[in-house]
Scaffold this motif. Sequence first.
Motif, PDB file in Angstrom:
ATOM      1  N   VAL A  11       0.851  -1.185   0.000  1.00 19.19           N
ATOM      2  CA  VAL A  11       0.000   0.000   0.000  1.00 19.19           C
ATOM      3  C   VAL A  11       0.890   1.240   0.000  1.00 19.19           C
ATOM      4  N   VAL A  12       0.636   2.131  -0.959  1.00 22.21           N
ATOM      5  CA  VAL A  12       1.411   3.367  -1.054  1.00 22.21           C
ATOM      6  C   VAL A  12       0.766   4.414  -0.159  1.00 22.21           C
ATOM      7  N   GLU A  13       1.548   4.966   0.732  1.00 22.74           N
ATOM      8  CA  GLU A  13       1.057   5.975   1.649  1.00 22.74           C
ATOM      9  C   GLU A  13       0.659   7.240   0.885  1.00 22.74           C
ATOM     10  N   HIS A  14      -0.372   7.907   1.365  1.00 24.67           N
ATOM     11  CA  HIS A  14      -0.776   9.177   0.771  1.00 24.67           C
ATOM     12  C   HIS A  14       0.210  10.251   1.231  1.00 24.67           C
ATOM     13  N   PRO A  15       0.569  11.191   0.366  1.00 25.16           N
ATOM     14  CA  PRO A  15       1.498  12.241   0.775  1.00 25.16           C
ATOM     15  C   PRO A  15       1.068  13.007   2.023  1.00 25.16           C
ATOM     16  N   SER A  16      -0.229  13.206   2.214  1.00 24.21           N
ATOM     17  CA  SER A  16      -0.675  13.918   3.422  1.00 24.21           C
ATOM     18  C   SER A  16      -0.412  13.091   4.681  1.00 24.21           C
ATOM     19  N   THR A  17      -0.470  11.775   4.569  1.00 25.45           N
ATOM     20  CA  THR A  17      -0.139  10.908   5.696  1.00 25.45           C
ATOM     21  C   THR A  17       1.339  11.029   6.022  1.00 25.45           C
ATOM     22  N   VAL A  18       2.161  11.028   4.998  1.00 27.24           N
ATOM     23  CA  VAL A  18       3.601  11.200   5.182  1.00 27.24           C
ATOM     24  C   VAL A  18       3.876  12.556   5.839  1.00 27.24           C
ATOM     25  N   ALA A  19       3.237  13.600   5.352  1.00 26.76           N
ATOM     26  CA  ALA A  19       3.421  14.938   5.916  1.00 26.76           C
ATOM     27  C   ALA A  19       3.019  14.977   7.381  1.00 26.76           C
ATOM     28  N   ASP A  20       1.887  14.378   7.717  1.00 24.50           N
ATOM     29  CA  ASP A  20       1.445  14.345   9.114  1.00 24.50           C
ATOM     30  C   ASP A  20       2.484  13.672  10.001  1.00 24.50           C
ATOM     31  N   ARG A  21       3.046  12.579   9.537  1.00 25.11           N
ATOM     32  CA  ARG A  21       4.067  11.864  10.312  1.00 25.11           C
ATOM     33  C   ARG A  21       5.297  12.742  10.524  1.00 25.11           C
ATOM     34  N   LEU A  22       5.715  13.436   9.480  1.00 21.95           N
ATOM     35  CA  LEU A  22       6.892  14.296   9.590  1.00 21.95           C
ATOM     36  C   LEU A  22       6.648  15.478  10.520  1.00 21.95           C
ATOM     37  N   VAL A  23       5.483  16.074  10.421  1.00 25.49           N
ATOM     38  CA  VAL A  23       5.167  17.229  11.271  1.00 25.49           C
ATOM     39  C   VAL A  23       5.108  16.805  12.744  1.00 25.49           C
ATOM     40  N   ARG A  24       4.471  15.676  13.022  1.00 30.53           N
ATOM     41  CA  ARG A  24       4.423  15.190  14.407  1.00 30.53           C
ATOM     42  C   ARG A  24       5.819  14.938  14.949  1.00 30.53           C
ATOM     43  N   TYR A  25       6.659  14.312  14.156  1.00 31.16           N
ATOM     44  CA  TYR A  25       8.036  14.030  14.564  1.00 31.16           C
ATOM     45  C   TYR A  25       8.801  15.330  14.793  1.00 31.16           C
ATOM     46  N   ALA A  26       8.631  16.286  13.896  1.00 26.84           N
ATOM     47  CA  ALA A  26       9.327  17.566  14.013  1.00 26.84           C
ATOM     48  C   ALA A  26       8.927  18.325  15.264  1.00 26.84           C
ATOM     49  N   ARG A  27       7.692  18.179  15.671  1.00 27.65           N
ATOM     50  CA  ARG A  27       7.242  18.880  16.884  1.00 27.65           C
ATOM     51  C   ARG A  27       7.885  18.309  18.141  1.00 27.65           C
ATOM     52  N   VAL A  28       8.394  17.094  18.047  1.00 24.79           N
ATOM     53  CA  VAL A  28       9.078  16.472  19.183  1.00 24.79           C
ATOM     54  C   VAL A  28      10.571  16.800  19.174  1.00 24.79           C
ATOM     55  N   VAL A  29      11.211  16.662  18.011  1.00 24.55           N
ATOM     56  CA  VAL A  29      12.674  16.784  17.952  1.00 24.55           C
ATOM     57  C   VAL A  29      13.161  18.114  17.375  1.00 24.55           C
ATOM     58  N   GLY A  30      12.251  18.928  16.857  1.00 22.72           N
ATOM     59  CA  GLY A  30      12.626  20.193  16.228  1.00 22.72           C
ATOM     60  C   GLY A  30      12.689  20.039  14.722  1.00 22.72           C
ATOM     61  N   ARG A  31      12.115  20.988  14.035  1.00 17.87           N
ATOM     62  CA  ARG A  31      11.996  20.885  12.575  1.00 17.87           C
ATOM     63  C   ARG A  31      13.339  20.819  11.867  1.00 17.87           C
ATOM     64  N   GLU A  32      14.353  21.407  12.447  1.00 20.02           N
ATOM     65  CA  GLU A  32      15.674  21.398  11.817  1.00 20.02           C
ATOM     66  C   GLU A  32      16.392  20.056  11.973  1.00 20.02           C
ATOM     67  N   ASN A  33      15.813  19.139  12.723  1.00 22.55           N
ATOM     68  CA  ASN A  33      16.425  17.830  12.981  1.00 22.55           C
ATOM     69  C   ASN A  33      15.732  16.680  12.265  1.00 22.55           C
ATOM     70  N   VAL A  34      14.969  16.973  11.231  1.00 23.17           N
ATOM     71  CA  VAL A  34      14.166  15.930  10.579  1.00 23.17           C
ATOM     72  C   VAL A  34      14.590  15.733   9.120  1.00 23.17           C
ATOM     73  N   VAL A  35      14.780  14.482   8.765  1.00 24.35           N
ATOM     74  CA  VAL A  35      14.999  14.057   7.379  1.00 24.35           C
ATOM     75  C   VAL A  35      14.091  12.852   7.169  1.00 24.35           C
ATOM     76  N   ALA A  36      13.276  12.877   6.137  1.00 22.80           N
ATOM     77  CA  ALA A  36      12.355  11.770   5.872  1.00 22.80           C
ATOM     78  C   ALA A  36      13.124  10.530   5.443  1.00 22.80           C
ATOM     79  N   GLY A  37      12.626   9.373   5.860  1.00 21.90           N
ATOM     80  CA  GLY A  37      13.243   8.114   5.471  1.00 21.90           C
ATOM     81  C   GLY A  37      12.208   7.012   5.356  1.00 21.90           C
ATOM     82  N   THR A  38      12.667   5.842   4.966  1.00 22.58           N
ATOM     83  CA  THR A  38      11.792   4.675   4.883  1.00 22.58           C
ATOM     84  C   THR A  38      11.930   3.865   6.166  1.00 22.58           C
TER      85      THR A  38
END
Length: 73
Positions: A11-38
């Motif tokens: 199943v291919v994730e929807h881009p908005s789902t990916v974005a939500d995951r990244l934003v949630r992660y960034a709110r924990v560790v800081g936006r400057e500390n995030v790089v998307a991965g698999t």
Amino acid sequence: MPGVVGHATNVVEHPSTVADRLVRYARVVGRENVVAGTDCGIGTRVGHGEIAWAKLEAMVEGARLATRELWDR
């Protein structure tokens, strides 16, 4: 580097789902500390190469959406 696209399903994730995951992660560790991965190496784990590429495309578009939300305020 959070794993925002999975390797255990075709199943291919929807881009908005990916974005939500990244934003949630960034709110924990800081936006400057995030790089998307698999989650793991998807190339040999999903059913077909086209699915792997589609997952990577979804990750790129999701990262664009997250970047807009996190940085373009």
